[in-house]
Design a protein around this motif. Structure first.
Motif, PDB file in Angstrom:
ATOM      1  N   THR A 149       1.011  -1.266   0.091  1.00 34.33           N
ATOM      2  CA  THR A 149      -0.133   0.052  -0.144  1.00 34.33           C
ATOM      3  C   THR A 149       0.862   1.184  -0.241  1.00 34.33           C
ATOM      4  O   THR A 149       0.467   1.999  -0.660  1.00 34.33           O
ATOM      5  N   PRO A 290      -5.402   5.101  10.210  1.00 32.80           N
ATOM      6  CA  PRO A 290      -5.883   4.380  11.333  1.00 32.80           C
ATOM      7  C   PRO A 290      -5.016   4.619  12.702  1.00 32.80           C
ATOM      8  O   PRO A 290      -3.912   5.054  12.680  1.00 32.80           O
ATOM      9  N   CYS A 315      -9.326   3.237   8.839  1.00 34.94           N
ATOM     10  CA  CYS A 315      -9.085   1.631   8.795  1.00 34.94           C
ATOM     11  C   CYS A 315      -9.830   1.060  10.062  1.00 34.94           C
ATOM     12  O   CYS A 315     -10.193  -0.077  10.323  1.00 34.94           O
ATOM     13  N   ARG A 319     -14.045   2.367   7.326  1.00 34.08           N
ATOM     14  CA  ARG A 319     -13.409   1.851   6.253  1.00 34.08           C
ATOM     15  C   ARG A 319     -13.236   0.085   6.465  1.00 34.08           C
ATOM     16  O   ARG A 319     -13.246  -0.576   5.701  1.00 34.08           O
ATOM     17  N   CYS A 348      -8.819   3.809   0.462  1.00 34.14           N
ATOM     18  CA  CYS A 348      -7.566   3.971   0.988  1.00 34.14           C
ATOM     19  C   CYS A 348      -6.814   5.087   0.130  1.00 34.14           C
ATOM     20  O   CYS A 348      -6.873   5.084  -0.966  1.00 34.14           O
TER      21      CYS A 348
HETATM   22  S1  BJ8 Z   1       2.485   5.699   5.980  1.00 30.94           S
HETATM   23  S2  BJ8 Z   1      -0.433   4.334   4.587  1.00 30.94           S
HETATM   24  S3  BJ8 Z   1       1.647   2.851   7.278  1.00 30.94           S
HETATM   25  S4  BJ8 Z   1      -0.317   5.585   8.113  1.00 30.94           S
HETATM   26  S5  BJ8 Z   1      -4.637  -0.156   6.752  1.00 30.94           S
HETATM   27  S6  BJ8 Z   1      -4.952   3.148   5.650  1.00 30.94           S
HETATM   28  S7  BJ8 Z   1      -2.589   0.994   4.081  1.00 30.94           S
HETATM   29  S8  BJ8 Z   1      -6.034   0.414   3.862  1.00 30.94           S
HETATM   30  S9  BJ8 Z   1      -1.816   2.273   7.247  1.00 30.94           S
HETATM   31 FE1  BJ8 Z   1      -0.566   3.803   6.746  1.00 30.94          FE
HETATM   32 FE2  BJ8 Z   1       1.534   4.736   7.841  1.00 30.94          FE
HETATM   33 FE3  BJ8 Z   1       0.265   6.006   5.888  1.00 30.94          FE
HETATM   34 FE4  BJ8 Z   1       1.748   3.824   5.433  1.00 30.94          FE
HETATM   35 FE5  BJ8 Z   1      -4.570   2.092   3.741  1.00 30.94          FE
HETATM   36 FE6  BJ8 Z   1      -4.285  -0.344   4.644  1.00 30.94          FE
HETATM   37 FE7  BJ8 Z   1      -6.016   1.408   5.786  1.00 30.94          FE
HETATM   38 FE8  BJ8 Z   1      -3.379   1.549   6.117  1.00 30.94          FE
END
Ligand code: BJ8
Length: 430
Positions: A149, A290, A315, A319, A348
């Motif tokens: 992601t 999240p 999330c 979500r 996302c």
């Molecule tokens: S830098 S993307 S790890 S906050 S769980 S929102 S990837 S659909 S967490 Fe994240 Fe740090 Fe940002 Fe990376 Fe999307 Fe998956 Fe939801 Fe996520």
């Protein structure tokens, strides 16, 4: 009289899991204090919250024993960091899907011995938990299923694989027909990896049952979220966030039952006019990145400043549960397609374009009766940070009070955030 709340310890179990027991032994008392201050100090909580308090008391013990019992039967125990990993396929194999923690400051220093400092705190926190051997869930999993992601995550998986087998699922970053084809193939690979651990192939009925189970869990969370939108709120934002976090490690059927029991209580509270805050309390929707366990920082700041959080567009929030899988499939291939279609609806910010998320935030704002939006971005999360520009514009066009904040897990910015949140609440109150 019931025993005072205390997060339980089990050094023998932790030793068996290969943890750093002497270091980890300091965690339950610290968490007990934080939990007591943030959650148990609240007035007039629903009595059905007792189950969720108990889940926290047993977070390092009872639930781990349950997970190990399943693992000993040869069923897969898989750790994940993203709601794009299809947990239905793990449940179909009789296994357990665990959303691994990444919300604590205490493991960041471990991670920074290896990883660069200026990356997302969630990634650092999770990585630190593993290399410091200070998370029983991380120690219990057979493997971690990572995804592509964001850059911080996908490059960290290469390093994490040195400590725990880490498989990576390619998540496309656009949602065209050709992306869907690739996605379905990734889902099939995921199913094969899960089946390999359990040594049996999951079949149509297994998948159908698992889809029903997880749909029921998501539907229960939808019911709860609808009830909490009532004004005056029958439950606090802190308690709601907690339940949304527990959803990622509890046994799904039991969890669903307990969420419905709480909903029944909230139904009654609404009828009887019982609330956690008066109807005049400013209502905030939190959107953005999240908040993994035990990240309760922003909710605690907002609610101790005299407002209430009425929705999490996150999330660890809507979500995760706003979409269900169509249960009408007639073949395994169709099940996997429909499952993929459901996962492709998750909006996302790693996708481009992602305008449906902006519409979704506004929709949730209207449905929740919120009076302002605080967009929460973990430091160095570029996609959410940049997407906040469009969200701000959409809010300005509609006259919705909006504030974007960027933070990490350190307590250093709490005073500054408190001041900004208080000013925002004043703005809402006019
Ligand atoms: S830098 S993307 S790890 S906050 S769980 S929102 S990837 S659909 S967490 Fe994240 Fe740090 Fe940002 Fe990376 Fe999307 Fe998956 Fe939801 Fe996520």
């Amino acid at each position: 009289m019931s025993e005072p709340f205390k997060i339980k310890s089990d050094p023998e179990l932790w030793e068996k899991l290969g943890m750093d027991v002497s270091r980890f032994s300091g965690m339950p008392p610290m968490l007990t204090t934080a939990y007591t201050n943030i959650f148990l100090s609240q007035k007039n909580r629903p009595s059905e919250m007792a189950y969720f308090d108990n889940m926290i008391e047993n977070i390092h013990t009872g639930r781990i024993h349950e997970i190990m019992a399943v693992k000993e039967t040869g069923k897969p125990v898989i750790g994940t960091f993203c709601v794009y990993v299809p947990e239905e396929l793990i449940v179909a194999a009789g296994g357990i899907c665990v959303g691994l923690c990444g919300g604590a400051q205490g493991s960041i220093a471990d991670a920074e011995k290896i990883l660069p400092r200026n990356i997302c705190p969630m990634v650092k926190s999770a990585f630190g938990f593993k290399i410091g051997k200070i998370c029983p869930y991380f120690q219990a999993v057979d493997l971690v299923y990572g995804e592509t992601t964001c850059d911080a995550k996908k490059k960290t998986w290469e390093l994490l694989d040195r400590y725990v087998p880490t498989h990576v699922m390619e998540i496309p970053q656009m949602k065209r027909e050709r992306d869907k084809k690739l996605w379905v193939e990734e889902v099939k690979d995921f199913k094969a990896a899960v089946d390999k651990i359990s040594g049996t192939e999951t079949e149509f009925d297994d998948i159908a049952g698992a889809i029903k189970t997880i749909n029921a869990k998501r539907a229960a969370l939808q019911r709860l979220n609808n009830l909490r939108h009532f004004n005056p709120s029958p439950i606090s934002g802190r308690d709601m966030l907690l339940i949304e976090q527990i959803a990622f490690y509890d046994e799904p059927v039991r969890f669903t039952e307990k969420v419905h029991a709480l909903c029944n209580e909230l139904d009654k509270r609404i009828k009887d006019g019982v609330a956690v805050a008066p109807a005049s309390t400013p209502r905030i929707l939190v959107s953005g990145t999240p908040m993994a366990l035990p990240n309760w920082k922003l909710h605690n700041i907002i609610e101790s400043s005299g407002a209430i959080v009425v929705n999490e567009e996150s999330c660890i929030g809507t979500r995760y549960y706003k979409d269900l899988i169509d249960e009408g499939s007639t073949s395994v291939d169709q099940q996997l397609e429909r499952l993929t279609e459901r996962y492709m609806k998750i909006d996302c910010s790693c996708f481009t374009p992602n305008d449906e998320r902006i519409d979704q935030v506004i929709k949730e704002y209207e449905e929740s009766g919120a009076q302002g939006i605080i967009d929460y971005c973990l430091q160095f999360c570029h996609t959410y940070n940049i997407e906040a520009v469009k969200l701000r514009e959409a809010c300005e066009q509609r006259g919705i009070p909006f504030m974007a904040i960027e933070s990490d897990y350190s307590p250093d910015d709490v005073g500054q955030l408190q001041t900004r949140v208080e000013a925002f609440i004043e703005q809402i109150q006019g």
